[in-house]
Design an enzyme around this catalytic site. Structure first.
Site, PDB file in Angstrom:
ATOM      1  N   GLU A 172     -39.135  -3.041 -10.584  1.00 18.09           N
ATOM      2  CA  GLU A 172     -39.933  -2.233 -10.924  1.00 18.09           C
ATOM      3  C   GLU A 172     -38.773  -0.769 -11.760  1.00 18.09           C
ATOM      4  O   GLU A 172     -39.562   0.079 -11.825  1.00 18.09           O
ATOM      5  CB  GLU A 172     -41.013  -1.704  -9.738  1.00 18.09           C
ATOM      6  CG  GLU A 172     -41.760  -2.456  -9.118  1.00 18.09           C
ATOM      7  CD  GLU A 172     -42.754  -2.643  -8.275  1.00 18.09           C
ATOM      8  OE1 GLU A 172     -42.608  -0.764  -7.625  1.00 18.09           O
ATOM      9  OE2 GLU A 172     -43.078  -3.406  -8.056  1.00 18.09           O
ATOM     10  N   GLU A 291     -45.256 -10.074  -6.757  1.00 20.79           N
ATOM     11  CA  GLU A 291     -45.467  -9.258  -5.521  1.00 20.79           C
ATOM     12  C   GLU A 291     -46.716  -8.948  -5.923  1.00 20.79           C
ATOM     13  O   GLU A 291     -47.036  -8.528  -6.972  1.00 20.79           O
ATOM     14  CB  GLU A 291     -44.389  -7.825  -5.701  1.00 20.79           C
ATOM     15  CG  GLU A 291     -43.118  -7.621  -5.415  1.00 20.79           C
ATOM     16  CD  GLU A 291     -42.984  -5.983  -4.743  1.00 20.79           C
ATOM     17  OE1 GLU A 291     -43.482  -5.939  -4.262  1.00 20.79           O
ATOM     18  OE2 GLU A 291     -41.375  -5.936  -5.096  1.00 20.79           O
TER      19      GLU A 291
END
Ligand code: AHR
Length: 498
Positions: A172, A291
């Protein structure tokens, strides 16, 4: 109300890559400590791993586990987790503001993964670290000859290389919360150079480059395009992350969230292909949805957690019945995109937004979401068939046309089986017809339904009553099967082929 699924043996989407049923363990909360590892627990094995947890992980049949983070990754020194445990440093983990003891590191996790029959999807820190730490880690894990890092691995007790195949380039990195947050250009350049160096050490590895942290990031789209512009030739997958929640307590809208996932995947696939066309490349970049899950129940609790504790409870969502239904819709959506989504990780596996929970003094137990994941992971193997769905639709706050029926079929020729997964999103029963086209069905081997619970009902350690039960409510004829899908239900129908 009626709904129909039609399939044909020759109209397929793709073979399912088993890594679609991956999961994720981060050094955070009680995922590692008190989750997979608790040496003082009665079920602990000689390495300190909880055998009750291992059994449930095996029931889920998870072929790949992403490790060691997550946000944790961006401040992690992998070298802290190798060598004698007594000499490992205690560090402040700035991502979750907890203390990391490093009692579990690379070797311990590798041992655990072997016991869990799963592969590691290793992630390298591109927040505070970079090319050097990443290429050293590949050399430490995968190099078979003599070299500084592979010799150190041998000294630390592992003669054979770990042969880790799938690697993530950071986590991320578009998120301002990330330690070492970067612009798309900064990250794209670093990821490309890191990828080159890692593949020079071992050209058999596959690399996942970071896409956006979720589809509503302000940089969504621009991020993917620029990162791919820099990395296209060196990486194999682009990542997607997304968590869902029913904050507004609107069941109909919540169960439609899988349409959001569908749009997200379609959009990111288009971006990969746009860069492919622009570069006149022959190579296809696939997707790693590394995710995905439901995450919102624990937010209020987590705001009050005191910093710098060791393994405090964090992100311990207790999943209810409606969450299990949405999880089923999300799994069906991943299968519908199995031609491009080759890896997906249910985030996470134990205690932290997880299907498996542990009591440090008691047993491991199954959340509601355990069941749809377990059934699809075990039986959704083979070839995904193109679903032709006939269903009435409804409108919600965020979606114009939501089909009451969500469904997919997977043909497993090795097992001589056709498996249908279906969710009835509606509050009325659905008369469900399955048309098998040119497939000849011998019998229904199993029809299981998860239905009839209060939507907010949860499982607990003491009471795990939310689980699928067998149903006999079907009829079979030459053309197909007709059955009742109960109001608000998750269903699996396994058919033996002639
Ligand atoms: O899975 C929990 C967290 O969610 C991960 O650490 C991070 O990558 C994401 O924001």
């Amino acid at each position: 109300m009626k709904a129909k699924l039609s399939i044909n043996k020759h109209f397929s989407i793709s073979e399912v890559d088993p890594r679609l049923y991956g999961s994720f363990i981060e050094h955070m909360g009680r995922a590692v400590y008190e989750g997979i590892y608790q040496p003082n627990h009665p079920s602990a094995d000689e390495n300190g791993f909880r055998k009750d947890v291992l059994e449930l992980v095996k029931e889920l049949n998870v072929p790949l586990v992403r490790y060691p983070g997550g946000n944790f990754l961006s401040g992690y020194n992998w070298e802290d987790g190798v060598g004698p445990v007594s000499e490992r440093p205690k560090r402040l983990d700035l991502a979750w503001r907890t203390t990391e003891t490093n009692e579990v590191g690379l070797h311990e996790f590798y041992e655990w993964a072997k016991k869990a029959d799963t592969e590691i999807n290793m992630a390298v820190n591109l927040g505070t670290r970079g090319i050097d730490a990443a290429r050293n880690l590949v050399e430490y894990c995968n190099y078979n000859g003599e070299s500084y890092w592979s010799d150190l691995r041998k000294e630390n007790g592992l003669n054979e290389p770990l042969n880790i195949k799938t690697w993530c380039l950071g986590n991320e990195m578009d998120g301002p919360w990330q330690i070492g947050h970067k612009t798309a250009e900064e990250y794209g350049r670093l990821a490309a150079e890191t990828a080159k160096a890692m593949k020079l050490v071992d050209d058999s590895i596959e690399l996942v480059v970071c896409g956006s942290s979720h589809s509503h990031m302000p940089t969504f789209g621009e991020w993917e395009l620029e990162v791919l512009e820099h990395t296209y030739d060196y990486v194999d997958y682009l990542s997607l992350h997304q968590y869902y929640g029913n904050q507004e307590d609107d069941l109909e809208n919540y169960l439609a969230r899988s349409l959001d996932m569908d749009e997200f995947i379609t959009g990111v696939t288009a971006m990969c292909d746009a860069i492919k066309a622009k570069k006149h490349s022959k190579k296809q970049i696939n997707l790693s949805f590394d995710e995905w899950n439901i995450w919102y129940h624990s937010n209020a609790h987590d705001e009050k957690v005191k910093p710098w504790q060791i393994a405090p409870p964090l992100l311990e969502d207790h999943y209810n019945f409606e969450d299990a239904l949405l999880l089923g819709c999300l799994l069906i959506t991943l299968l519908k995109h199995s031609d491009r989504v080759k890896i997906a990780c249910l985030a996470q596996l134990v205690n932290v937004i997880a299907p498996i929970m542990t009591n440090p003094e008691g047993e491991a137990w199954k959340q509601t979401i355990f069941y749809p994941f377990m059934q699809v992971s075990n039986y959704g193997r083979g070839t995904v068939l193109q679903p032709l769905i006939e269903s009435e639709t409804y409108a919600t706050k965020d979606f114009e046309k939501v089909p009451y029926l969500e469904s997919i079929a997977v043909l497993n020729e090795e097992e001589n089986e056709l498996v249908i997964f279906a969710v009835n999103r509606g509050r009325e029963a659905l008369d469900f017809e399955i048309g098998f086209g040119d497939l000849a069905i011998e019998a229904v081997a199993e029809f299981s339904q998860l239905s009839g619970f209060e939507i907010k009902e949860v499982n607990t350690e003491q009471d795990g009553r939310i689980k699928p039960v067998p149903s006999e409510e079907y009829t079979m004829n030459a053309a197909g099967i007709t059955c009742q899908l109960q109001p608000l239900s998750w269903n699996m129908i396994r058919c033996t082929l002639k």
